[in-house]
Structure formats: structure tokens, C-alpha cells
Design an enzyme around this catalytic site. Structure first.
Site, PDB file in Angstrom:
ATOM      1  N   GLU A 115      -1.287  -0.011   8.492  1.00  0.00           N
ATOM      2  CA  GLU A 115      -2.262  -0.887   9.135  1.00  0.00           C
ATOM      3  C   GLU A 115      -1.589  -1.794  10.159  1.00  0.00           C
ATOM      4  O   GLU A 115      -0.360  -1.848  10.266  1.00  0.00           O
ATOM      5  CB  GLU A 115      -2.980  -1.739   8.088  1.00  0.00           C
ATOM      6  N   HIS A 128       0.839  -1.194   0.000  1.00  0.00           N
ATOM      7  CA  HIS A 128       0.000   0.000   0.000  1.00  0.00           C
ATOM      8  C   HIS A 128       0.879   1.251   0.000  1.00  0.00           C
ATOM      9  O   HIS A 128       1.965   1.262   0.595  1.00  0.00           O
ATOM     10  CB  HIS A 128      -0.900   0.030   1.233  1.00  0.00           C
ATOM     11  N   ARG A 146      -1.545  -5.024  -6.005  1.00  0.00           N
ATOM     12  CA  ARG A 146      -1.152  -6.437  -6.029  1.00  0.00           C
ATOM     13  C   ARG A 146       0.121  -6.597  -6.860  1.00  0.00           C
ATOM     14  O   ARG A 146       0.191  -6.156  -8.010  1.00  0.00           O
ATOM     15  CB  ARG A 146      -2.249  -7.307  -6.646  1.00  0.00           C
ATOM     16  N   HIS A 196       3.440  -7.537   1.866  1.00  0.00           N
ATOM     17  CA  HIS A 196       2.819  -8.440   2.824  1.00  0.00           C
ATOM     18  C   HIS A 196       1.747  -9.295   2.162  1.00  0.00           C
ATOM     19  O   HIS A 196       1.283  -9.002   1.056  1.00  0.00           O
ATOM     20  CB  HIS A 196       2.196  -7.651   3.982  1.00  0.00           C
TER      21      HIS A 196
END
Length: 263
Positions: free
Chosen positions: A76, A57, A154, A134
């Protein structure tokens, strides 16, 4: 203290429950009204029956650069609610590799050779700063606290045919020292949120600090409950509640509560 109702989104690998969201892609109108506008965090429960894509991200700056004004980055964290005995995560990379090396590895389906895989168990905590490569592995159920952002690039999707975003993904990767995966302690803090674990045994009284909305609204997530209640209604594991600035809360019984505070 108001219970929030989840919005479910089915995926090819399992499903997500958006349990606290004012994001347009999963808007809880009651929560939006409580906050008086756009809340800076988004909280989910993720059920991974299969492995998610290898992804990354952007941070705040690159989110605007790549997607336009009004976009946030996505830092996050995950709290493991349940885990199969051999459950794993992709948590960063084995080194700082040039983009052309990673692009070649993706093309040749050899990206796994560059990734760090870690075993995780129930109760573990994982911090994923924006820019960290991740993936959530199969057999995991997680609670996720993140910036209110739905940007995912992605890098690799195990041949499932979904769109990948190699150019953007490689541009936002950062190589930083990772916080080791470990059971969640008493609290955690980063630039965007603070988490505090409350172990209730008997009674817990709490008054939400009187800060301006929307950041002043706090969230209480029930990790576990053994007959706990709040002002006459039972608390159930995985429920989440919003608490408005200045509001008083009294929880009785035995429970583990995660207090989520936006910054």
C-alpha cells in the site's frame, strides 16, 4: 467518467471511507459492474483521530499460505491529505530483529523501542510494501492506495483490548530499505500500481488506454479543486471517479488530480 460513492466504516480511532472497492467487505456494486469483476486495487480515505494499532500485512505468497487460496497480499501507499503540526507515523523498524526479541518486546509492552517514528506533513507520500511494520498516528487524514486485501495483523494495540495476531504478524515481517518520506513528485510505480499526479491549469484532455477490464479501468482522485469541472459537473476535493478503457475525459479549471492505474 463515473463518480464513486464512499462506504464509511467507523473505528475506535476515527473512520475509513472505502472510495473505490470491489472487495466483499466493502463492495461498491456499481464499481464492480463497471470493472466487470474483481478490481485488484482498493482506495480509501483514512481519518485518524487517535493512533492506529502497530500492524503488518502479508505479501501475496504468505497471504495464501496463512489464509488460503484466493487471498492477496497488501502492499500500500499513503498520500497525506492533512496533518496536525506534530503528526507522526510508525514507518518500519530500527533494525532486523529476531522474532523472539520482538515477541518479548510485545509481551513487555516495549515494542515502541524498536520502531521508527517519522514526522509527516500535508502532501507527503509514504510507500508501505507488504511486510513493513507501520502505524498511522493521531491527527492525520490520508488517501490510501493498496492491493484489494483486508488482511491486517495487529502486533500491538495500545491496550485497547482488540485481538492481536502476534504469531502471524511476526511471520510476515520483512526488513527492507525504506523509501524516505517526502512530498509526492510527478509519479510513482511499484509492482501493483502506478500513480501519476496531474496539475490541471486551464484544460486537460485524457483518453483512458484501451486495456482489458478489470485492470483497464483507471481512477481519477481529486486532491484539490479551484472551480474545476468535467463536462458540466463540478469537481470537489476527495471525490474519485472511474474511467473505462477508451473513454475520453476533459477537465477544465484548476485542480490537482491523482491518476491511479492498476497493474
Amino acid at each position: 467518467m463515473k463518480k464513486l460513492n464512499a462506504i464509511r466504516s467507523d473505528k475506535i480511532w476515527g473512520y475509513e471511507l472505502w472510495i473505490a472497492s470491489t472487495h466483499p467487505n466493502g463492495l461498491q456494486k456499481d464499481f464492480y459492474d463497471t470493472c466487470g469483476g474483481d478490481y485488484p486495487l482498493l482506495v480509501k480515505v483514512i481519518q485518524a483521530d487517535d493512533t492506529l494499532s502497530i500492524q503488518v500485512h502479508p505479501d501475496d505468497r504468505l497471504a495464501v499460505e496463512l489464509e488460503g487460496e484466493g487471498n492477496r497480499g497488501k502492499t500500500e501507499c499513503w498520500y497525506v491529505l492533512d496533518a496536525a503540526p506534530d503528526a507522526k507515523l510508525v514507518y518500519g523498524m530500527k533494525g532486523d530483529f529476531p522474532s523472539e526479541v520482538l515477541a518479548k518486546a510485545i509481551t513487555e509492552t516495549k515494542l515502541e523501542d524498536y520502531l521508527e517514528f517519522v514526522n509527516v506533513k500535508k502532501g507527503d507520500f509514504i510507500f508501505i510494501p507488504a511486510g513493513t511494520v507501520h502505524a498511522i498516528g493521531a491527527g492525520l487524514r490520508l488517501m490510501e492506495v493498496q492491493q484489494s486485501c483486508d488482511l491486517t495483523y495487529r502486533l500491538y494495540d495500545w491496550g485497547r483490548g482488540r485481538e492481536v495476531h502476534i504469531e502471524k504478524g511476526l511471520k510476515v515481517i520483512k526488513s527492507e530499505d525504506m523509501i524516505p518520506v517526502a512530498p509526492f513528485g510527478k509519479d510513482f510505480e511499484c509492482d501493483y500500481f502506478r500513480l501519476e499526479k496531474i496539475d490541471v491549469s486551464g484544460e486537460w484532455n485524457y483518453t483512458c488506454p484501451d486495456r482489458a477490464k478489470p485492470v483497464g479501468v483507471e481512477l481519477l482522485y481529486v486532491i484539490s479543486s479551484e472551480g474545476a469541472s468535467c463536462e458540466g459537473f463540478d469537481l470537489t476535493a476527495e471525490d474519485i471517479y472511474s474511467v473505462e478503457p477508451g473513454e475520453m475525459v476533459k477537465i477544465s479549471g484548476k485542480a490537482e488530480i491523482l491518476r491511479i492505474i492498476a497493474k
